[in-house]
Design a protein around this motif. Structure first.
Motif, PDB file in Angstrom:
ATOM      1  N   ALA A 508       0.833  -1.215   0.000  1.00 28.43           N
ATOM      2  CA  ALA A 508       0.000   0.000   0.000  1.00 28.43           C
ATOM      3  C   ALA A 508       0.861   1.257   0.000  1.00 28.43           C
ATOM      4  O   ALA A 508       0.576   2.232  -0.716  1.00 28.43           O
ATOM      5  CB  ALA A 508      -0.942  -0.020   1.203  1.00 28.43           C
ATOM      6  N   VAL A 509       1.943   1.263   0.811  1.00 33.29           N
ATOM      7  CA  VAL A 509       2.836   2.431   0.882  1.00 33.29           C
ATOM      8  C   VAL A 509       3.482   2.689  -0.474  1.00 33.29           C
ATOM      9  O   VAL A 509       3.486   3.825  -0.991  1.00 33.29           O
ATOM     10  CB  VAL A 509       3.917   2.224   1.969  1.00 33.29           C
ATOM     11  N   LEU A 510       4.047   1.656  -1.086  1.00 37.24           N
ATOM     12  CA  LEU A 510       4.796   1.851  -2.322  1.00 37.24           C
ATOM     13  C   LEU A 510       3.876   2.180  -3.496  1.00 37.24           C
ATOM     14  O   LEU A 510       4.248   2.971  -4.376  1.00 37.24           O
ATOM     15  CB  LEU A 510       5.635   0.603  -2.611  1.00 37.24           C
ATOM     16  N   LYS A 511       2.676   1.622  -3.532  1.00 39.78           N
ATOM     17  CA  LYS A 511       1.746   1.966  -4.614  1.00 39.78           C
ATOM     18  C   LYS A 511       1.223   3.395  -4.453  1.00 39.78           C
ATOM     19  O   LYS A 511       0.993   4.091  -5.438  1.00 39.78           O
ATOM     20  CB  LYS A 511       0.592   0.974  -4.661  1.00 39.78           C
ATOM     21  N   ALA A 512       1.047   3.832  -3.206  1.00 37.81           N
ATOM     22  CA  ALA A 512       0.665   5.230  -2.978  1.00 37.81           C
ATOM     23  C   ALA A 512       1.780   6.164  -3.427  1.00 37.81           C
ATOM     24  O   ALA A 512       1.537   7.199  -4.070  1.00 37.81           O
ATOM     25  CB  ALA A 512       0.342   5.445  -1.503  1.00 37.81           C
TER      26      ALA A 512
END
Length: 597
Positions: A508-512
């Motif tokens: 979730a962090v990296l896709k955001a």
């Protein structure tokens, strides 16, 4: 016959080359004429529902509107009105507006799917009078039963046409055939408890039936079907109808009589006494949870006010006192207790009535919304909550406490429909004090707000101790180059502790971060891939794979170049992931793996 476009061209010709919509005298005069017709038409319809047939007030209003309408049709060929939920339009101009659904004639037509209503040249006084009678009769039926489109279709007026979408018409067409007027049953006879039917009556009906056939010949089969003996089912249906009429004559006739008396009464003291009696009647209807009758009751009072506004302005003051007394006496606690024990028969009219009562009824609405789990009930509550959110948003928010989570979540969805800066603090309150499911709904709503302040508040939640909430924030947050969310995400992804997070949060962090589509984000993701080593732990491998997927989602030229470069250098386990990511980018984004980025 001229349609609206033809009338528009005709007006342009008369006024020169300038468009009437630009303010020509001819157009203004035409619009004013239609406004006058619509105003008198509404008054005539209201009068037909208040006074008995043949009353002088009805005759005068019907003659007045028909005279205006006939002159317009003689001059212009036809009058075509566009019907919106609360207004009539002519040549794209609003010619009548009434937003209160309880007394709105446009809404009465619109609710059954009617989009246009057209009166055509050749309309007779009798046909127009019959049209008003159809409107009157349908208006007395419960909202869920009455259908003006179906009623007009059955009458098939020669010079009155309407437009309704096929999906409405196909659902509502019926094959019922109306009996001739000669066979109408008189209500007053029904209320006596019995109808005497002798052999002489039967003979007289047969004789008149034959006379009718001679005047209007029809096929023998058609005539036989019309005058055939009643079946067992027909007899049972008539008995049921008679039984209902005998049981509830006062329920229907007493209010009608009182409304007529109100219109005729010219003594203030007696007018006030009648209103006091009606206020008690309305109180008992609400205690019985009969909000269909109660809303119709209020609708009729609105018609009385409309007819009294010019003829007897003093009645308006008395009616306002009446409304105040009704609101003050609204039995909140008793209705809450009764509605908890049994189902509210018609939730749509229930919420219409609560809207009339005002913000004082909000605690009742909030309690019942939480207790009643039926989808229909909560769906019918939505328009009411939207109206209250516009009028008294803080009162709604104060009621959405931890003990009303379902109400709170619905209110959050309502507040999120029209994002503005004033709503942000209220949503943050839900995040600070609500249950987890309420917090998540508030986060999703806050993510729709484009304001930088909303996104900054969202980024602060990335430090929340609850992982599920953090992941929801990451899904909803808007990440732009140079913004606070992008800065925080770069810091989180660059920290040594990042690899210890769960795979769901890392993804979730990296896709955001990838949604920022910046070179700086691309560099951070590339570093996470390069950290992998043959002897690395599983968490490091997991992080590298998440970074590869994020670069694929970013799909910028820099991201493509980074992946292609690592595809030649990384070990086999990562090389396979990179090639799969590049292949997916070809399918989705159209990049060619064979060409250098």
């Amino acid at each position: 016959m001229m349609n609206q476009e033809a009338q528009r061209r005709s007006l342009e010709t008369k006024a020169g080359n300038s468009s009437p919509l630009e303010g020509s005298a001819a157009d203004k005069k035409l619009i004013e004429a239609v406004k006058d017709i619509c105003t008198v038409l509404v008054r005539a319809v209201s009068a037909t529902k208040i006074f008995p047939p043949g009353h002088d007030s009805i005759t005068q209003l019907r003659n007045g509107v028909f005279g205006r309408l006939r002159k317009f049709l003689d001059d212009h060929g036809e009058l075509e009105l566009d019907i919106k939920q609360g207004s009539f339009l002519y040549l794209d101009e609003t010619v009548y507006q009434e937003d209160n659904a309880l007394r709105s004639l446009p809404y009465f037509f619109h609710k059954d799917g009617m989009q246009k209503l057209t009166f055509m040249k050749g309309l007779t006084g009798e046909e127009f009078s019959d049209f008003l009678d159809v409107v009157r009769n349908v208006s007395f039926l419960p909202v869920e039963v009455g259908d003006i489109v179906d009623a007009l279709w059955q009458r098939d007026f020669e010079h009155i046409r309407y437009l309704s979408p096929d999906e409405f018409i196909e659902a509502k067409l019926s094959g019922n055939q109306d009996l001739p007027r000669e066979f109408d049953i008189k209500k007053e006879a029904l209320y006596e408890g019995a109808i005497e039917f002798t052999a002489e009556d039967a003979e007289d009906i047969f004789r008149r039936s034959m006379e009718l056939c001679r005047k209007d010949p029809m096929e023998s089969g058609e005539a036989g079907g019309l005058f055939a003996p009643l079946t067992e089912g027909d007899v049972q249906a008539l008995e049921d109808r008679l039984g209902a009429e005998r049981r509830e004559p006062v329920e229907k006739e007493f209010p009608e009589m009182m409304f007529e008396v109100l219109n005729l009464e010219d003594r203030p003291e007696d007018f006030a006494q009648i209103l006091a009696s009606l206020e008690k009647r309305l109180y008992h209807l609400t205690l019985k949870l009969d909000f269909t009758q109660a809303v119709r009751f209020l609708n009729r009072m609105g018609e009385v006010a409309g007819l009294s506004s010019t003829a007897a302005p003093w009645k308006i003051d008395e009616l306002e006192k009446f409304y105040g007394a009704v609101r003050a006496r609204f039995p909140l606690d008793k209705i809450r207790e009764k509605a908890t024990e049994q189902r509210v028969p018609n939730s749509r009219t229930f919420f219409e009535y609560l809207k009339f009562v005002g913000p004082e009824a909000l605690p009742l609405a909030a309690d019942l919304f939480e207790r009643v789990r039926e989808t229909e009930f909560r769906t019918d509550a939505q328009p009411y909550l939207e109206d209250m959110a516009r009028e008294v948003p803080q009162s709604l928010i104060d009621l959405a406490g931890p003990d009303r989570p379902e109400f709170a979540k619905t209110l959050i969805a309502v507040l999120g429909q029209k994002p503005d800066a004033a709503t942000i603090p209220n949503l943050l309150k839900f995040i600070a004090t609500g249950r987890k499911d309420v917090k998540i709904e508030a986060v999703r709503a806050l993510g729709k707000f484009p304001d930088a302040s909303a996104q900054e508040s969202m980024s602060a939640l990335l430090e929340d101790p609850d992982e599920e909430l953090r992941i929801e924030v990451l899904k909803a947050i808007t990440v732009t180059a140079g913004g606070e969310p992008a800065r925080r995400l770069i810091g989180i992804a660059s920290a040594k502790s990042f690899r210890r997070k769960t795979s769901w949060e890392k993804e979730a962090v990296l896709k955001a971060l990838a949604r920022s589509r910046t070179d700086e984000a691309c560099d951070v993701l590339l570093k996470l891939i390069k950290r992998w080593s043959l002897f690395g732990k599983a968490k490091v491998l997991e992080t590298s794979i998440c970074a590869i997927q994020a670069l694929a989602a970013m799909a910028t030229p820099a991201a493509v170049a980074a992946l292609k470069g690592q595809a030649r250098r990384r070990p086999n386990i990562l090389r396979m992931e990179i090639r799969a990511a590049l292949k997916q980018m070809v399918l989705v984004q159209g990049y060619d793996q064979r060409r250098p980025a």
